[in-house]
Design an enzyme around this catalytic site. Structure first.
Site, mmCIF file in Angstrom:
data_model
loop_
_atom_site.group_PDB
_atom_site.id
_atom_site.type_symbol
_atom_site.label_atom_id
_atom_site.label_comp_id
_atom_site.label_asym_id
_atom_site.label_seq_id
_atom_site.Cartn_x
_atom_site.Cartn_y
_atom_site.Cartn_z
ATOM 1 N NE ARG A 186 -4.127 -0.609 9.795
ATOM 2 C CZ ARG A 186 -3.019 -0.050 9.299
ATOM 3 N NH1 ARG A 186 -2.985 1.212 8.997
ATOM 4 N NH2 ARG A 186 -1.949 -0.789 9.106
ATOM 5 C CE LYS A 213 -2.294 -0.718 3.849
ATOM 6 N NZ LYS A 213 -1.683 -1.972 4.333
ATOM 7 N NE ARG A 229 1.880 -4.242 11.194
ATOM 8 C CZ ARG A 229 2.893 -4.143 10.328
ATOM 9 N NH1 ARG A 229 4.052 -4.699 10.594
ATOM 10 N NH2 ARG A 229 2.736 -3.498 9.212
ATOM 11 N NE ARG A 271 7.286 -2.705 5.931
ATOM 12 C CZ ARG A 271 5.957 -2.559 5.922
ATOM 13 N NH1 ARG A 271 5.364 -1.973 4.899
ATOM 14 N NH2 ARG A 271 5.243 -3.005 6.936
ATOM 15 N NE ARG A 317 6.232 -0.169 9.824
ATOM 16 C CZ ARG A 317 5.028 -0.151 9.281
ATOM 17 N NH1 ARG A 317 4.866 0.376 8.071
ATOM 18 N NH2 ARG A 317 3.991 -0.629 9.901
HETATM 19 P P1 AMP Z 1 1.002 1.117 8.927
HETATM 20 O O1 AMP Z 1 2.245 1.915 8.733
HETATM 21 O O2 AMP Z 1 -0.130 1.559 8.048
HETATM 22 O O3 AMP Z 1 1.241 -0.371 8.845
HETATM 23 O O4 AMP Z 1 0.508 1.431 10.415
HETATM 24 C C1 AMP Z 1 1.305 1.086 11.539
HETATM 25 C C2 AMP Z 1 0.418 0.980 12.759
HETATM 26 O O5 AMP Z 1 -0.205 2.247 13.028
HETATM 27 C C3 AMP Z 1 -0.731 -0.009 12.658
HETATM 28 O O6 AMP Z 1 -0.327 -1.348 12.921
HETATM 29 C C4 AMP Z 1 -1.683 0.537 13.723
HETATM 30 O O7 AMP Z 1 -1.232 0.204 15.022
HETATM 31 C C5 AMP Z 1 -1.518 2.043 13.567
HETATM 32 N N1 AMP Z 1 -2.503 2.594 12.607
HETATM 33 C C6 AMP Z 1 -2.232 3.183 11.413
HETATM 34 N N2 AMP Z 1 -3.373 3.566 10.802
HETATM 35 C C7 AMP Z 1 -4.385 3.217 11.631
HETATM 36 C C8 AMP Z 1 -5.801 3.309 11.545
HETATM 37 N N3 AMP Z 1 -6.408 3.842 10.500
HETATM 38 N N4 AMP Z 1 -6.526 2.834 12.600
HETATM 39 C C9 AMP Z 1 -5.932 2.302 13.677
HETATM 40 N N5 AMP Z 1 -4.605 2.149 13.819
HETATM 41 C C10 AMP Z 1 -3.827 2.603 12.790
#
Ligand code: AMP
Length: 226
Positions: free
Chosen positions: A97, A22, A178, A134, A167
């Site tokens: 999400r 994404k 996740r 990653r 990360r």
């Molecule tokens: P990502 O970089 O998109 O994988 O996001 C990393 C982490 O941020 C996720 O595993 C969640 O803990 C938190 N997070 C990001 N976007 C959201 C969202 N829309 N709703 C809830 N938690 C989020």
């Protein structure tokens, strides 16, 4: 190519499991259309780095692979899209999400924009491999993979010379959580957007430039560029 100035803002949601690509695809699409990419994960990581109140609220959830509570995400998100650079549209990466987040976006954003949901389908085994390999640039956010998409110089971003890092939530046990959370809370959004006619699905297993070419072809076919 750039988003139209007079038409409705162009809003894309990139949907898909963690590691589906994404972030990579949202960045490529945003660059091509000259609109910002908004990654709620990146916004949280910046807030954690700067130890802001949002960062402090979000940190434990992110470290354990859980979702940050809807109110915290939505407040941060609506603050971000108020900024001037969003007036012609944006590409959303990581939001919505949950069904609640999707409902709020449906009520407050969708009626006023040209709205598209692009879903990337990738097998769980590939997702685990991608997350484990990653590497992310601390400076510009460009994404690499330790085996499949290596930087020219180890640990250094090709684009900006920034430092590459892993990360912490890409650790195998956190990735598993996740993915579990994705299947339980985010995957229902696929049916939600399909029923409402917004969803187009793409195979996300292909190399990033091929996936990007497919997304652009979709965009041009739909003539959402006006
Ligand atoms: P990502 O970089 O998109 O994988 O996001 C990393 C982490 O941020 C996720 O595993 C969640 O803990 C938190 N997070 C990001 N976007 C959201 C969202 N829309 N709703 C809830 N938690 C989020």
């Amino acid at each position: 190519m750039s988003a139209p100035s007079s038409a409705k803002p162009l809003v894309f949601v990139m949907l898909g499991p963690p590691g589906a690509g994404k972030g990579t695809q949202a960045k490529l699409l945003a660059k091509e259309l000259d609109i910002p990419q908004i990654s709620t994960g990146d916004l949280f990581r910046e807030n954690i780095q700067s130890a802001t109140p949002i960062g402090l609220k979000a940190k434990n959830f992110i470290q354990t692979g859980a979702l940050v509570p809807d109110e915290v995400v939505l407040d941060m998100f609506f603050d971000r899209i108020k900024k001037n650079d969003c007036k012609h549209g944006y590409v959303l990466d990581g939001i919505p999400r949950t069904l609640y987040q999707a409902d709020v976006i449906a009520e407050k954003i969708v009626p006023d924009v040209n709205f598209h949901v692009l879903c990337l389908n990738v097998e769980d085994a590939t997702l685990i491999d991608r997350a484990e390999g990653r590497l992310v640039c601390r400076n510009c956010g460009k994404i690499y993979h330790a085996r499949n998409s290596r930087p020219k110089e180890s640990g250094v971003c090709d684009s900006c010379n920034g430092e590459l890092y892993r990360r912490p939530d890409d650790a195998p046990e956190v990735v598993k959580e996740r993915l579990r959370v994705y299947h339980e809370q985010t995957k229902p959004l696929i049916a939600y957007y399909k029923e409402r006619g917004y969803l187009t699905a793409f195979e996300g297993d292909a190399p990033p430039d091929l996936v990007h070419a497919k997304l652009m072809r979709y965009f041009l076919d739909k003539e959402v560029s006006h």
